[in-house]
Design a protein around this motif. Structure first.
Motif, PDB file in Angstrom:
ATOM      1  N   SER A  91      29.436  85.404 -53.364  1.00 53.48           N
ATOM      2  CA  SER A  91      28.573  84.773 -54.365  1.00 53.48           C
ATOM      3  C   SER A  91      27.847  85.866 -55.145  1.00 53.48           C
ATOM      4  CB  SER A  91      27.569  83.836 -53.686  1.00 53.48           C
ATOM      5  OG  SER A  91      26.708  83.255 -54.646  1.00 53.48           O
TER       6      SER A  91
ATOM      7  N   SER B 175      28.253  83.303 -60.412  1.00 51.08           N
ATOM      8  CA  SER B 175      29.683  83.093 -60.229  1.00 51.08           C
ATOM      9  C   SER B 175      30.054  83.333 -58.768  1.00 51.08           C
ATOM     10  CB  SER B 175      30.481  84.033 -61.138  1.00 51.08           C
ATOM     11  OG  SER B 175      30.090  85.379 -60.921  1.00 51.08           O
TER      12      SER B 175
ATOM     13  N   ASN C 278      35.230  81.997 -60.310  1.00 50.75           N
ATOM     14  CA  ASN C 278      34.677  80.705 -60.710  1.00 50.75           C
ATOM     15  C   ASN C 278      33.257  80.938 -61.219  1.00 50.75           C
ATOM     16  OD1 ASN C 278      34.178  78.036 -61.137  1.00 50.75           O
ATOM     17  ND2 ASN C 278      33.784  77.547 -58.988  1.00 50.75           N
TER      18      ASN C 278
ATOM     19  N   THR D 152      30.027  79.447 -62.423  1.00 51.36           N
ATOM     20  CA  THR D 152      29.399  78.131 -62.269  1.00 51.36           C
ATOM     21  C   THR D 152      28.624  77.709 -63.509  1.00 51.36           C
ATOM     22  OG1 THR D 152      27.493  79.188 -61.228  1.00 51.36           O
ATOM     23  CG2 THR D 152      29.243  78.410 -59.783  1.00 51.36           C
ATOM     24  N   ASP D 153      27.859  78.622 -64.065  1.00 48.67           N
ATOM     25  CA  ASP D 153      27.058  78.258 -65.239  1.00 48.67           C
ATOM     26  C   ASP D 153      26.594  79.535 -65.926  1.00 48.67           C
ATOM     27  OD1 ASP D 153      25.821  76.789 -67.117  1.00 48.67           O
ATOM     28  OD2 ASP D 153      24.161  76.084 -65.870  1.00 48.67           O
TER      29      ASP D 153
END
Length: 485
Positions: A79, A97, A179, A181-182
């Protein structure tokens, strides 16, 4: 017994050796990498190899000379909560991310993992990878605009994957997944972009709805038009069918009546006459119906064409009258403006003339209500200017610089020089004559006018040639050379 013991001992030793050898033969699971280190040999360049990596299969571990360990291929989830990263536009953003990494199974990269990760705990590998990811993620964000990061996620992920993958391979890892996330920023720039996109989508939707409503209304109007046309055509067809039916009925009736008349003409002559009259009346009625239908059709055409044309004509007339009224009003406004301007000029001229009249009236009152005296006062006020104008005519003539070539030829015994000076002096009117010209008299203390003969003699005496001796000397000079200054 001795032989038996020896055989048993040999068998035991052989079994123990076999078991030991079998224990040194290691198989590599599919989720691990077998790393053999120790006396491995040399590579193709002749340099000693630090380790030998196997993914799958098995290998024999030479006792004493070699040892082995396993590298776990289990994916590691990292993370990465990156905050305050500086973008290309100098706007700091937060990009939380999750990166998924694992030990690579590529031959060269496996060798890097064996050299740099062997013996490390999973948490230590995770921290090492996180440091590399943080640095590369900041580097990628610094080369991209916020719009690209926010809208083109694929481009952003490709750039991040490319940079991070290269650095991770140096320690034997590979990037499995990224990935994001925002994405947020403290200045609210991304939120503003989202609002702009939402507003654009809402406006596009409203425009689409308006276009669909317009298409629906147009379709409804076309449907009504088609309906009216179809109804009119059906009515026309119905009327035509009715007329054909009436004609057919009339023809059938005529034939029936004709046959009846022929059958009964002998016995029922009166009925035949009556039937003929009835036929005539039916024909007249049919003709009247046809005429009525023609009049109806004519009225319909008149309503559809003539009335519409009259309406259009009236509209054109109304529009022309309106335009003419606008032109008339505009012309009336311009005429009023011109009239006002001329009226103002006339009032100004009138005011000037009234002031002049008031001044003249006061001048007459000052002169004792005598117009002649008032005129004399006005002329006396301008007398200095009049004299100045007359004096200006000869004031620049310098008498002492005048050169006269005199041939002693003159009239009445006077030389040309005397005539010239006499004429020049006579060109300046005396003061008394000037006052006479303006209707005034000189005051008595300035003297009275001389008699004409006396004034003539004085003028001639004044303008006579020089003294007699000097005149005689001039007379002795030839006429062509006689010069007097």
């Amino acid at each position: 017994m001795g032989v038996l013991v020896a055989i048993i001992l040999i068998v035991v030793i052989a079994l123990a050796t076999l078991i030991f050898l079998l224990s040194r033969y290691r198989k590599c699971p599919s989720d691990k990498i077998l790393v053999i280190y120790g006396k491995i040999g040399t590579d193709h360049e002749g340099q000693a190899r630090s380790a030998k990596c196997l993914h799958g299969g098995a290998a024999f571990i030479v006792p004493v000379l070699q040892a082995y360990q396993y590298l776990d291929l289990t994916p590691i989830s990292i993370s990465v909560d990156l905050t305050k990263a500086l973008s290309k536009q100098n706007i700091r953003i937060d990009v939380p991310s999750i990166f998924t990494v694992g030990i690579s199974t590529e031959p060269g990269v496996m060798q890097n993992a064996a050299e740099r990760l062997l013996g490390l705990q999973m948490s230590e590998i995770q921290d090492l990878a996180k440091d590399i990811i943080f640095g590369q993620l900041r580097l990628v964000i610094a080369t991209m605009d916020i719009e690209e990061i926010n809208t083109d996620r694929d481009k952003f992920l490709i750039a991040v994957s490319g940079n991070v993958e290269i650095e991770l391979q140096k320690i034997g890892l590979r990037l499995i997944n990224v990935n994001v996330t925002d994405i947020n920023d403290d200045s609210g720039y991304i939120e503003a972009l989202g609002k702009e996109a939402a507003a654009k989508a809402i406006n596009d939707a409203k425009r689409s709805v308006a276009e669909k409503n317009r298409e629906g209304e147009i379709g409804e109007a076309n449907a009504l038009k088609d309906q009216r046309i179809s109804v009119a055509a059906a009515n026309a067809s119905a009327i035509a069918g009715e007329n054909d039916s009436r004609v057919a009925v009339a023809q059938s009736e005529a034939i029936r009546r004709e046959k009846e008349a022929e059958a009964l003409k002998v016995a029922m002559a009166a009925e035949a006459v009556h039937a003929a009259k009835a036929k005539q009346e039916a024909y007249i009625a049919q003709q009247e119906a046809e005429n009525t239908r023609a009049e109806l059709e004519k009225a319909t055409q008149h309503a559809d064409i003539i009335v519409a044309a009259n309406i259009a004509k009236q509209r054109a007339e109304i529009a022309a009258e309106a335009e003419a009224e606008v032109i008339r009003r505009k012309a009336r406004g311009e005429a009023d403006a011109i009239f006002a301007k001329k009226e103002a000029e006339a009032n100004g001229a009138k005011a000037i003339l009234e002031k002049q009249a008031e001044g003249l009236l006061k001048l007459v009152e000052a002169a004792g209500n005598s117009p002649d005296a008032a005129v004399k006062l006005m002329i006396a006020d301008k007398l200095e200017d009049l004299i100045q104008i007359q004096v200006e005519a000869i004031k620049n003539i310098k008498i002492d610089k005048v050169t006269v070539w005199d041939s002693n030829g003159g009239e009445s015994g006077k030389t040309s020089t005397a005539n010239f000076l006499s004429g020049m002096m006579k060109s300046v009117p005396p003061m008394q004559e000037l006052f006479h010209q303006v209707g005034m008299e000189l005051p008595e203390f300035l003297g009275q006018e001389m008699e004409a003969e006396k004034r003539k003699e004085m003028t001639e005496t004044t303008l006579q040639a020089p003294s007699l001796p000097y005149a005689e000397e001039i007379a002795q000079v030839p006429a062509a050379e006689n010069k007097t200054e």
